[in-house]
Scaffold this active site. Structure first.
Site, PDB file in Angstrom:
ATOM      1  N   SER A   1     -76.252  45.837  44.580  1.00  0.00           N
ATOM      2  CA  SER A   1     -76.027  45.052  45.790  1.00  0.00           C
ATOM      3  C   SER A   1     -76.244  45.826  47.083  1.00  0.00           C
ATOM      4  O   SER A   1     -76.566  45.237  48.100  1.00  0.00           O
ATOM      5  CB  SER A   1     -74.626  44.440  45.779  1.00  0.00           C
ATOM      6  OG  SER A   1     -73.656  45.406  45.468  1.00  0.00           O
TER       7      SER A   1
ATOM      8  N   LYS B   1     -74.461  32.966  46.718  1.00  0.00           N
ATOM      9  CA  LYS B   1     -75.539  33.745  47.344  1.00  0.00           C
ATOM     10  C   LYS B   1     -76.800  32.878  47.369  1.00  0.00           C
ATOM     11  O   LYS B   1     -76.850  31.927  48.127  1.00  0.00           O
ATOM     12  CB  LYS B   1     -75.666  35.078  46.620  1.00  0.00           C
ATOM     13  CG  LYS B   1     -74.436  35.939  46.981  1.00  0.00           C
ATOM     14  CD  LYS B   1     -74.275  37.212  46.225  1.00  0.00           C
ATOM     15  CE  LYS B   1     -73.016  37.922  46.741  1.00  0.00           C
ATOM     16  NZ  LYS B   1     -72.483  38.921  45.830  1.00  0.00           N
TER      17      LYS B   1
ATOM     18  N   HIS C   1     -77.348  39.019  42.607  1.00  0.00           N
ATOM     19  CA  HIS C   1     -78.462  39.035  43.561  1.00  0.00           C
ATOM     20  C   HIS C   1     -79.811  38.686  42.936  1.00  0.00           C
ATOM     21  O   HIS C   1     -80.830  38.685  43.620  1.00  0.00           O
ATOM     22  CB  HIS C   1     -78.546  40.394  44.254  1.00  0.00           C
ATOM     23  CG  HIS C   1     -77.289  40.759  44.968  1.00  0.00           C
ATOM     24  ND1 HIS C   1     -76.969  40.270  46.211  1.00  0.00           N
ATOM     25  CD2 HIS C   1     -76.232  41.507  44.577  1.00  0.00           C
ATOM     26  CE1 HIS C   1     -75.791  40.727  46.568  1.00  0.00           C
ATOM     27  NE2 HIS C   1     -75.311  41.481  45.596  1.00  0.00           N
TER      28      HIS C   1
HETATM   29  C1  PLP Z   1     -71.065  39.317  45.631  1.00  0.00           C
HETATM   30  C2  PLP Z   1     -70.967  39.994  44.321  1.00  0.00           C
HETATM   31  C3  PLP Z   1     -69.950  39.696  43.424  1.00  0.00           C
HETATM   32  C4  PLP Z   1     -68.806  38.814  43.792  1.00  0.00           C
HETATM   33  O1  PLP Z   1     -69.183  37.483  43.876  1.00  0.00           O
HETATM   34  P1  PLP Z   1     -68.318  36.484  44.768  1.00  0.00           P
HETATM   35  O2  PLP Z   1     -68.668  35.146  44.273  1.00  0.00           O
HETATM   36  O3  PLP Z   1     -68.700  36.734  46.174  1.00  0.00           O
HETATM   37  O4  PLP Z   1     -66.866  36.850  44.507  1.00  0.00           O
HETATM   38  C5  PLP Z   1     -69.987  40.277  42.169  1.00  0.00           C
HETATM   39  N1  PLP Z   1     -70.964  41.151  41.839  1.00  0.00           N
HETATM   40  C6  PLP Z   1     -71.942  41.487  42.693  1.00  0.00           C
HETATM   41  C7  PLP Z   1     -72.982  42.458  42.265  1.00  0.00           C
HETATM   42  C8  PLP Z   1     -71.965  40.933  43.970  1.00  0.00           C
HETATM   43  O5  PLP Z   1     -72.904  41.291  44.838  1.00  0.00           O
END
Ligand code: PLP
Length: 371
Positions: free
Chosen positions: A165, A224, A193
């Site tokens: 990330s 996302k 992602h």
């Molecule tokens: C954003 C993210 C999460 C958490 O997801 P949310 O739905 O925002 O709680 C978990 N793992 C990775 C790699 C992320 O980037």
């Protein structure tokens, strides 16, 4: 603060999009994870309104009590199908999905093997599970192989972000899976992602690498690229049954508003039909990388929508982010402990909702500030 580490929040007064309003001022933003520009898509807004009209505002109970609606069910079926897994289970967030999956699948006497750059939610999940933790250097398959060689009783679970990330690079999933097969380990892939962005029709990192194995437990988030909120785990039916019964962050929490599931059903369709969006994103990416190739600061190697510009020093990263903001451009500075000491960076993220002119403006501002 002396180390330039104090965090602050800013309040948006507009929907998430490349053009946001903060404290009454317009900004060109390069810091959301809304990679396909769906967060403010008219069809999803309409679907959420329809969903609220049909199911009301809140679910009112946990899934195992009376909060599990037909909308949740239909979404789970659609998600499992979309990522070619036998079953899927919705969680409120990716953070909760990771906590729940790891805690339900391993415990005392088991061992978790994890990439050192994994997301914080995976790190917390390992600690909560009480399994033994073995961390390997980022993407270091040889070190992971060594750790797996050592005889152990109990279950083995390898955990990795598919797209890291804060770095934007990919995990070598085929090599990881081969090791898991050799050592009879499970593999949890966090595709926060990659889902919606990578692979044919945006089906994610497993599709990108053409991987299919009952050993793989796949997690992706829906806040996302999918533009809404939530997360899911997709796996064999027996694994999903285990999670339904044992994942605390699934059992002991209120189901998400069903309207979100109604919107997400439409979001999957937009993702599936989104080849044009993904092609545009690739063009912006190439434009950014070629436009910044001779800059004083270097973009880290990444072929995804996450394009980190390595600055190094915390204060310098913060100052650059502030200088861009004075020019009306919003790019987040990412500092320790989110990233290792000495690797503070600007995390530039691109969205299919950006235009080539938006990217040209960012490139121009960075070259000016580099002088
Ligand atoms: C954003 C993210 C999460 C958490 O997801 P949310 O739905 O925002 O709680 C978990 N793992 C990775 C790699 C992320 O980037």
């Amino acid at each position: 603060m002396a180390q330039g580490l104090l965090r602050q929040r800013r309040t948006l007064q507009s929907p998430q999009s490349p053009h946001i309003v903060v404290d009454g001022k317009p900004y060109l933003s390069f810091c959301s994870n809304d990679y396909l520009g769906l967060a403010n898509h008219p069809e999803l807004i309409d679907a959420m309104q329809r969903g609220a009209a049909q199911y009301g505002a809140g679910a009112g109970a946990a899934h195992l009590v009376s909060g599990h609606t037909r909308a949740h069910h239909e979404l789970e079926v659609a998600l499992a199908d979309f990522v070619s897994k036998p079953a899927a289970l919705l969680f409120s967030t990716g953070y909760m999905a990771n906590l729940g999956a790891v805690q339900a699948l391993v415990g005392k006497g088991d061992t978790v093997f994890a990439d050192k750059l994994n997301h914080a939610s995976l790190n917390d999940a390992m600690l909560l599970s009480r399994a033994e933790v073995q961390r390997y250097r980022h993407n270091d398959i040889a070190q992971l192989a060594q750790l797996l060689e050592k005889p152990r009783s109990g279950r083995k679970l390898v955990i990795a972000d598919a797209v890291f990330s804060m770095d934007g690079d990919l995990a070598p999933l085929p090599e990881l899976l081969a090791l898991c097969e050799r050592h009879d380990a499970w593999m949890l892939v966090d595709d926060a992602h990659g889902f919606g962005v990578l692979g044919e029709q945006g089906r994610g990192s497993l599709a990108h690498f053409k991987l299919d194995s009952p050993r793989i437990i796949y997690m992706a988030t829906l806040g996302k690229a999918a533009g809404v909120f939530g997360a899911f785990v997709a796996a064999e039916q027996v694994v999903i049954n285990t999670l339904v019964n044992h994942a605390h962050s699934y059992v002991y929490t209120t189901a998400t508003p069903p309207a979100l599931s109604v919107a997400l059903l439409d979001s999957i369709k937009l993702i599936e039909q989104g080849d044009g969006l993904r092609a545009h994103l690739q063009l912006l990416l190439a434009q950014l990388r070629s436009g910044l190739h001779d800059l004083r600061w270097k973009l880290m190697p990444s072929s995804t929508a996450i394009q980190p510009l390595l600055i190094g020093d915390n204060k310098a990263a913060l100052e650059l982010s502030n200088a861009l903001r004075e020019r009306g451009i919003w790019v987040a500075a990412i500092r320790p402990p989110t990233v290792p000491q000495g690797t503070a960076r600007l995390r530039i993220t691109l969205s299919a909702a950006h235009t080539a002119a938006d990217v040209t403006r960012l490139i121009g501002a960075l070259h000016e500030l580099a002088r």
